[in-house]
Scaffold this motif. Structure first.
Motif, PDB file in Angstrom:
ATOM      1  N   GLU A  50      42.519  68.677 116.637  1.00 54.22           N
ATOM      2  CA  GLU A  50      42.964  69.225 117.919  1.00 54.22           C
ATOM      3  C   GLU A  50      41.791  69.266 118.880  1.00 54.22           C
ATOM      4  N   ASN A 100      47.628  64.529 122.879  1.00 53.82           N
ATOM      5  CA  ASN A 100      48.346  65.772 122.635  1.00 53.82           C
ATOM      6  C   ASN A 100      47.948  66.842 123.640  1.00 53.82           C
ATOM      7  N   ARG A 101      46.656  66.873 124.002  1.00 51.43           N
ATOM      8  CA  ARG A 101      46.197  67.836 125.000  1.00 51.43           C
ATOM      9  C   ARG A 101      46.814  67.493 126.362  1.00 51.43           C
ATOM     10  N   GLN A 104      50.341  68.760 126.370  1.00 54.25           N
ATOM     11  CA  GLN A 104      50.361  70.209 126.515  1.00 54.25           C
ATOM     12  C   GLN A 104      50.159  70.616 127.976  1.00 54.25           C
ATOM     13  N   ASP A 107      53.155  69.746 130.105  1.00 52.49           N
ATOM     14  CA  ASP A 107      54.226  70.723 129.912  1.00 52.49           C
ATOM     15  C   ASP A 107      53.953  71.990 130.715  1.00 52.49           C
ATOM     16  N   GLU A 108      52.671  72.400 130.744  1.00 54.18           N
ATOM     17  CA  GLU A 108      52.300  73.575 131.528  1.00 54.18           C
ATOM     18  C   GLU A 108      52.524  73.334 133.016  1.00 54.18           C
TER      19      GLU A 108
END
Length: 322
Positions: A50, A100-101, A104, A107-108
Protein backbone atom coordinates in the motif's frame (compact mmCIF):
# COMPACT_ATOMS: atom_id res chain seq x y z
CA UNK A 1 1.60 -11.08 14.94
CA UNK A 2 2.78 -12.81 18.11
CA UNK A 3 6.12 -14.56 18.56
CA UNK A 4 4.77 -18.08 18.02
CA UNK A 5 3.07 -17.04 14.75
CA UNK A 6 6.26 -15.31 13.70
CA UNK A 7 8.28 -18.55 14.07
CA UNK A 8 5.87 -20.29 11.67
CA UNK A 9 6.43 -17.57 9.04
CA UNK A 10 10.23 -17.67 8.93
CA UNK A 11 11.18 -17.90 5.25
CA UNK A 12 7.69 -16.84 4.17
CA UNK A 13 6.09 -13.59 3.01
CA UNK A 14 4.60 -11.20 5.56
CA UNK A 15 2.94 -7.80 5.39
CA UNK A 16 4.84 -4.93 7.02
CA UNK A 17 2.80 -2.01 8.34
CA UNK A 18 4.43 1.36 8.98
CA UNK A 19 2.67 4.23 10.71
CA UNK A 20 2.97 6.93 8.04
CA UNK A 21 4.93 5.33 5.22
CA UNK A 22 2.61 2.76 3.70
CA UNK A 23 2.69 -1.02 3.81
CA UNK A 24 5.26 -3.38 2.36
CA UNK A 25 5.69 -7.07 1.61
CA UNK A 26 8.79 -8.86 2.80
CA UNK A 27 10.25 -12.24 3.58
CA UNK A 28 10.70 -12.89 7.30
CA UNK A 29 14.31 -14.06 7.67
CA UNK A 30 14.57 -14.65 11.43
CA UNK A 31 13.15 -13.83 14.82
CA UNK A 32 15.10 -11.55 17.15
CA UNK A 33 13.89 -12.14 20.72
CA UNK A 34 16.23 -11.20 23.58
CA UNK A 35 14.88 -12.15 27.02
CA UNK A 36 12.31 -9.79 28.59
CA UNK A 37 11.99 -7.58 25.46
CA UNK A 38 9.38 -7.41 22.68
CA UNK A 39 10.38 -9.56 19.74
CA UNK A 40 11.40 -8.25 16.33
CA UNK A 41 11.63 -9.82 12.90
CA UNK A 42 14.38 -9.30 10.33
CA UNK A 43 12.59 -8.79 7.00
CA UNK A 44 13.82 -8.51 3.40
CA UNK A 45 11.61 -6.10 1.44
CA UNK A 46 10.24 -7.55 -1.83
CA UNK A 47 7.21 -5.37 -2.67
CA UNK A 48 4.92 -2.47 -1.89
CA UNK A 49 1.49 -3.46 -0.58
CA UNK A 50 0.00 0.00 0.00
CA UNK A 51 1.46 3.33 -1.10
CA UNK A 52 1.86 5.88 1.70
CA UNK A 53 -0.35 8.94 1.91
CA UNK A 54 1.00 11.23 -0.77
CA UNK A 55 2.83 14.32 0.39
CA UNK A 56 3.94 16.46 -2.54
CA UNK A 57 7.43 17.83 -1.89
CA UNK A 58 8.01 20.53 -4.48
CA UNK A 59 6.92 19.00 -7.79
CA UNK A 60 7.78 15.38 -7.00
CA UNK A 61 6.16 12.62 -4.97
CA UNK A 62 8.24 11.81 -1.90
CA UNK A 63 10.22 8.57 -2.39
CA UNK A 64 9.40 5.32 -0.60
CA UNK A 65 11.43 4.79 2.58
CA UNK A 66 12.13 1.08 1.98
CA UNK A 67 13.86 -0.21 -1.14
CA UNK A 68 13.87 -3.60 -2.85
CA UNK A 69 15.99 -6.24 -1.09
CA UNK A 70 16.57 -3.98 1.91
CA UNK A 71 16.92 -5.90 5.19
CA UNK A 72 15.39 -4.16 8.16
CA UNK A 73 14.07 -5.00 11.63
CA UNK A 74 10.39 -4.52 12.46
CA UNK A 75 8.52 -5.09 15.70
CA UNK A 76 6.12 -7.99 15.88
CA UNK A 77 3.22 -5.53 16.00
CA UNK A 78 4.21 -4.25 12.56
CA UNK A 79 4.08 -7.71 10.98
CA UNK A 80 0.96 -9.41 9.68
CA UNK A 81 0.23 -12.63 7.83
CA UNK A 82 -0.60 -12.34 4.11
CA UNK A 83 -3.94 -13.82 3.10
CA UNK A 84 -2.76 -14.56 -0.46
CA UNK A 85 0.77 -15.00 -1.87
CA UNK A 86 2.27 -11.79 -3.26
CA UNK A 87 3.38 -12.41 -6.86
CA UNK A 88 4.16 -8.92 -8.20
CA UNK A 89 7.68 -7.69 -8.84
CA UNK A 90 8.86 -4.74 -6.75
CA UNK A 91 8.38 -2.21 -9.60
CA UNK A 92 5.00 -3.68 -10.60
CA UNK A 93 3.86 -3.52 -6.98
CA UNK A 94 4.70 0.20 -6.84
CA UNK A 95 2.60 0.81 -9.97
CA UNK A 96 -0.36 -1.14 -8.55
CA UNK A 97 -0.09 0.61 -5.19
CA UNK A 98 -0.08 4.01 -6.90
CA UNK A 99 -3.07 3.00 -9.02
CA UNK A 100 -4.96 1.97 -5.88
CA UNK A 101 -4.08 5.28 -4.24
CA UNK A 102 -5.32 7.06 -7.40
CA UNK A 103 -8.65 5.19 -7.15
CA UNK A 104 -8.98 6.07 -3.47
CA UNK A 105 -8.35 9.77 -4.12
CA UNK A 106 -10.72 9.75 -7.12
CA UNK A 107 -13.44 8.23 -4.94
CA UNK A 108 -12.84 10.98 -2.39
CA UNK A 109 -13.10 13.59 -5.15
CA UNK A 110 -16.38 12.05 -6.39
CA UNK A 111 -17.76 12.10 -2.87
CA UNK A 112 -16.67 15.72 -2.48
CA UNK A 113 -18.35 16.61 -5.78
CA UNK A 114 -21.61 15.05 -4.58
CA UNK A 115 -21.35 16.97 -1.31
CA UNK A 116 -20.65 20.23 -3.14
CA UNK A 117 -23.64 19.59 -5.38
CA UNK A 118 -25.90 19.23 -2.33
CA UNK A 119 -24.53 22.45 -0.86
CA UNK A 120 -25.11 24.23 -4.16
CA UNK A 121 -28.71 22.99 -4.23
CA UNK A 122 -29.30 24.32 -0.72
CA UNK A 123 -27.77 27.69 -1.66
CA UNK A 124 -30.02 27.75 -4.71
CA UNK A 125 -33.05 27.29 -2.45
CA UNK A 126 -31.80 30.24 -0.37
CA UNK A 127 -31.31 32.28 -3.56
CA UNK A 128 -27.65 32.67 -2.60
CA UNK A 129 -26.03 30.44 -5.22
CA UNK A 130 -24.01 33.41 -6.48
CA UNK A 131 -21.85 33.31 -3.33
CA UNK A 132 -19.97 30.19 -4.43
CA UNK A 133 -19.00 31.71 -7.76
CA UNK A 134 -17.58 35.01 -6.55
CA UNK A 135 -14.01 33.69 -6.34
CA UNK A 136 -14.01 32.25 -9.86
CA UNK A 137 -14.13 35.66 -11.53
CA UNK A 138 -11.41 38.13 -12.45
CA UNK A 139 -12.59 41.75 -12.45
CA UNK A 140 -11.28 44.30 -14.95
CA UNK A 141 -11.68 48.01 -15.61
CA UNK A 142 -12.09 49.21 -19.18
CA UNK A 143 -9.32 51.64 -20.06
CA UNK A 144 -9.34 53.84 -23.16
CA UNK A 145 -6.04 55.35 -24.29
CA UNK A 146 -6.45 57.28 -27.50
CA UNK A 147 -7.82 54.81 -30.03
CA UNK A 148 -6.70 51.80 -27.99
CA UNK A 149 -9.00 49.90 -25.62
CA UNK A 150 -7.73 47.69 -22.83
CA UNK A 151 -9.06 45.83 -19.84
CA UNK A 152 -6.96 46.30 -16.71
CA UNK A 153 -6.61 44.03 -13.68
CA UNK A 154 -5.81 46.31 -10.74
CA UNK A 155 -4.77 43.42 -8.46
CA UNK A 156 -2.17 41.98 -10.83
CA UNK A 157 -1.39 45.29 -12.59
CA UNK A 158 -1.90 43.56 -15.94
CA UNK A 159 -3.66 44.77 -19.08
CA UNK A 160 -5.12 43.00 -22.09
CA UNK A 161 -6.13 44.42 -25.45
CA UNK A 162 -9.86 44.21 -26.17
CA UNK A 163 -9.35 44.10 -29.94
CA UNK A 164 -9.85 40.51 -31.08
CA UNK A 165 -10.14 39.23 -27.51
CA UNK A 166 -11.70 35.72 -27.68
CA UNK A 167 -13.23 35.70 -24.18
CA UNK A 168 -16.90 35.82 -23.21
CA UNK A 169 -17.22 38.58 -20.61
CA UNK A 170 -19.90 39.44 -18.11
CA UNK A 171 -21.11 43.02 -17.91
CA UNK A 172 -23.43 44.59 -15.38
CA UNK A 173 -26.66 45.93 -16.83
CA UNK A 174 -29.81 46.82 -14.92
CA UNK A 175 -28.14 45.58 -11.73
CA UNK A 176 -27.43 42.08 -13.06
CA UNK A 177 -24.35 40.39 -14.49
CA UNK A 178 -24.99 39.16 -18.02
CA UNK A 179 -22.78 37.22 -20.42
CA UNK A 180 -21.66 39.40 -23.33
CA UNK A 181 -19.28 39.44 -26.26
CA UNK A 182 -17.13 42.41 -27.22
CA UNK A 183 -18.27 44.00 -30.51
CA UNK A 184 -16.24 47.16 -31.14
CA UNK A 185 -15.38 50.43 -29.49
CA UNK A 186 -17.11 50.34 -26.10
CA UNK A 187 -19.99 48.26 -27.42
CA UNK A 188 -20.85 44.80 -26.05
CA UNK A 189 -23.67 42.44 -27.01
CA UNK A 190 -25.31 40.17 -24.45
CA UNK A 191 -26.32 36.61 -25.22
CA UNK A 192 -29.95 37.78 -25.52
CA UNK A 193 -28.89 40.24 -28.28
CA UNK A 194 -29.00 43.37 -26.13
CA UNK A 195 -26.39 45.97 -27.14
CA UNK A 196 -24.80 47.79 -24.22
CA UNK A 197 -22.27 50.61 -24.54
CA UNK A 198 -19.92 50.90 -21.61
CA UNK A 199 -17.51 53.72 -20.75
CA UNK A 200 -13.95 54.31 -19.63
CA UNK A 201 -13.63 52.89 -16.10
CA UNK A 202 -16.57 50.46 -16.40
CA UNK A 203 -16.08 47.15 -14.55
CA UNK A 204 -16.45 43.87 -16.41
CA UNK A 205 -15.59 40.38 -15.24
CA UNK A 206 -14.30 37.15 -16.70
CA UNK A 207 -14.86 33.61 -15.49
CA UNK A 208 -11.44 32.04 -14.78
CA UNK A 209 -12.58 28.85 -16.50
CA UNK A 210 -12.14 30.70 -19.78
CA UNK A 211 -8.38 30.78 -19.21
CA UNK A 212 -8.44 27.08 -20.03
CA UNK A 213 -6.40 26.86 -23.29
CA UNK A 214 -8.82 24.41 -24.91
CA UNK A 215 -11.87 26.52 -24.14
CA UNK A 216 -10.10 29.62 -25.48
CA UNK A 217 -9.25 27.79 -28.70
CA UNK A 218 -12.82 26.59 -29.23
CA UNK A 219 -14.16 30.09 -28.59
CA UNK A 220 -11.70 31.64 -31.07
CA UNK A 221 -12.63 29.36 -33.96
CA UNK A 222 -15.13 30.69 -36.46
CA UNK A 223 -18.26 28.55 -36.85
CA UNK A 224 -17.04 26.75 -40.04
CA UNK A 225 -13.65 26.00 -38.41
CA UNK A 226 -15.32 24.73 -35.25
CA UNK A 227 -17.56 22.57 -37.41
CA UNK A 228 -14.46 21.15 -39.15
CA UNK A 229 -12.96 20.24 -35.77
CA UNK A 230 -16.19 18.69 -34.50
CA UNK A 231 -16.70 16.79 -37.76
CA UNK A 232 -13.30 15.13 -37.33
CA UNK A 233 -13.97 14.32 -33.67
CA UNK A 234 -17.34 12.81 -34.58
CA UNK A 235 -15.77 10.56 -37.22
CA UNK A 236 -13.48 9.16 -34.52
CA UNK A 237 -16.31 8.75 -32.04
CA UNK A 238 -15.16 11.40 -29.54
CA UNK A 239 -16.15 14.92 -28.53
CA UNK A 240 -14.94 18.00 -26.66
CA UNK A 241 -15.54 16.21 -23.36
CA UNK A 242 -12.67 13.82 -24.20
CA UNK A 243 -10.10 16.64 -24.34
CA UNK A 244 -7.01 15.84 -22.26
CA UNK A 245 -4.38 18.42 -23.21
CA UNK A 246 -4.17 21.55 -25.35
CA UNK A 247 -1.01 23.41 -26.35
CA UNK A 248 -2.54 26.65 -27.64
CA UNK A 249 0.18 28.64 -29.38
CA UNK A 250 -2.53 30.71 -31.08
CA UNK A 251 -3.59 32.08 -27.69
CA UNK A 252 -0.17 33.62 -27.08
CA UNK A 253 -0.29 35.38 -30.44
CA UNK A 254 -3.93 36.45 -30.08
CA UNK A 255 -3.17 38.26 -26.84
CA UNK A 256 -0.69 40.34 -28.79
CA UNK A 257 -2.78 41.02 -31.89
CA UNK A 258 -2.48 44.77 -31.56
CA UNK A 259 1.19 44.29 -32.49
CA UNK A 260 0.95 41.44 -35.01
CA UNK A 261 -1.20 41.35 -38.13
CA UNK A 262 -0.28 37.85 -39.35
CA UNK A 263 -0.48 34.73 -37.19
CA UNK A 264 0.73 31.28 -38.20
CA UNK A 265 1.55 28.12 -36.29
CA UNK A 266 0.38 24.77 -34.97
CA UNK A 267 -1.65 23.84 -31.90
CA UNK A 268 -1.29 20.34 -30.43
CA UNK A 269 -4.40 18.74 -28.93
CA UNK A 270 -4.88 15.34 -27.36
CA UNK A 271 -8.05 13.41 -26.55
CA UNK A 272 -8.73 10.05 -24.93
CA UNK A 273 -11.58 7.69 -24.23
CA UNK A 274 -11.53 4.39 -22.36
CA UNK A 275 -9.38 2.54 -24.88
CA UNK A 276 -7.96 4.96 -27.44
CA UNK A 277 -5.66 7.99 -27.51
CA UNK A 278 -6.00 10.67 -30.18
CA UNK A 279 -3.66 13.47 -31.27
CA UNK A 280 -4.76 16.47 -33.33
CA UNK A 281 -2.43 18.91 -35.08
CA UNK A 282 -4.22 22.18 -35.73
CA UNK A 283 -2.41 24.16 -38.43
CA UNK A 284 -3.67 27.74 -38.50
CA UNK A 285 -3.12 31.00 -40.36
CA UNK A 286 -4.69 34.37 -39.55
CA UNK A 287 -4.29 37.68 -41.36
CA UNK A 288 -5.92 40.59 -39.56
CA UNK A 289 -7.07 43.41 -41.85
CA UNK A 290 -7.01 47.06 -40.76
CA UNK A 291 -9.64 48.12 -43.32
CA UNK A 292 -13.17 46.83 -43.77
CA UNK A 293 -11.95 43.72 -45.60
CA UNK A 294 -12.71 40.42 -43.83
CA UNK A 295 -9.85 38.76 -41.99
CA UNK A 296 -8.19 35.78 -43.68
CA UNK A 297 -8.67 32.49 -41.84
CA UNK A 298 -7.19 29.05 -42.50
CA UNK A 299 -7.59 25.99 -40.24
CA UNK A 300 -6.53 22.42 -40.94
CA UNK A 301 -7.06 19.64 -38.40
CA UNK A 302 -5.06 16.43 -38.72
CA UNK A 303 -6.46 13.65 -36.49
CA UNK A 304 -4.50 10.49 -35.65
CA UNK A 305 -5.46 7.71 -33.24
CA UNK A 306 -3.07 5.28 -31.59
CA UNK A 307 -4.78 2.57 -33.64
CA UNK A 308 -3.69 4.21 -36.90
CA UNK A 309 -6.94 5.93 -37.86
CA UNK A 310 -6.43 9.26 -39.65
CA UNK A 311 -8.85 12.07 -40.49
CA UNK A 312 -8.20 15.44 -42.17
CA UNK A 313 -10.61 18.39 -42.10
CA UNK A 314 -10.05 21.96 -43.33
CA UNK A 315 -11.68 25.37 -43.42
CA UNK A 316 -10.30 28.41 -45.26
CA UNK A 317 -11.56 31.80 -46.39
CA UNK A 318 -8.93 31.57 -49.14
CA UNK A 319 -6.19 29.17 -50.16
CA UNK A 320 -3.43 28.67 -47.62
CA UNK A 321 0.18 29.44 -48.35
CA UNK A 322 0.93 25.89 -47.18
Amino acid sequence: MNRQQGKKYIGKQVKVKTRDHGQYVGVLQKIIAPPNTPWKGLVTIVGVFEYPTLEINGEEVEPLIHAYNQEIEFTGQQLEALIEPFKLSYEASIAHALKNRWTQIQDEIDQSDRTLSRIQQELRKLKSEHLIFEDVYVYYHIVKKGRKLFIYDEKKKESLSLDGCPFEFEIKTEGQWKAALYVKGLLFETTDNEEVELSHGSVIRLNKAQFDPYRILVNELESPSLLALERGLEKLGIGHEHSVYCHNSLLIQLLDTFKKQSLEGVNFLSYANNDTQFVVQHHYEREIKDDDSPDVTFDRFEFTSDKGERVLTTYATQFSND
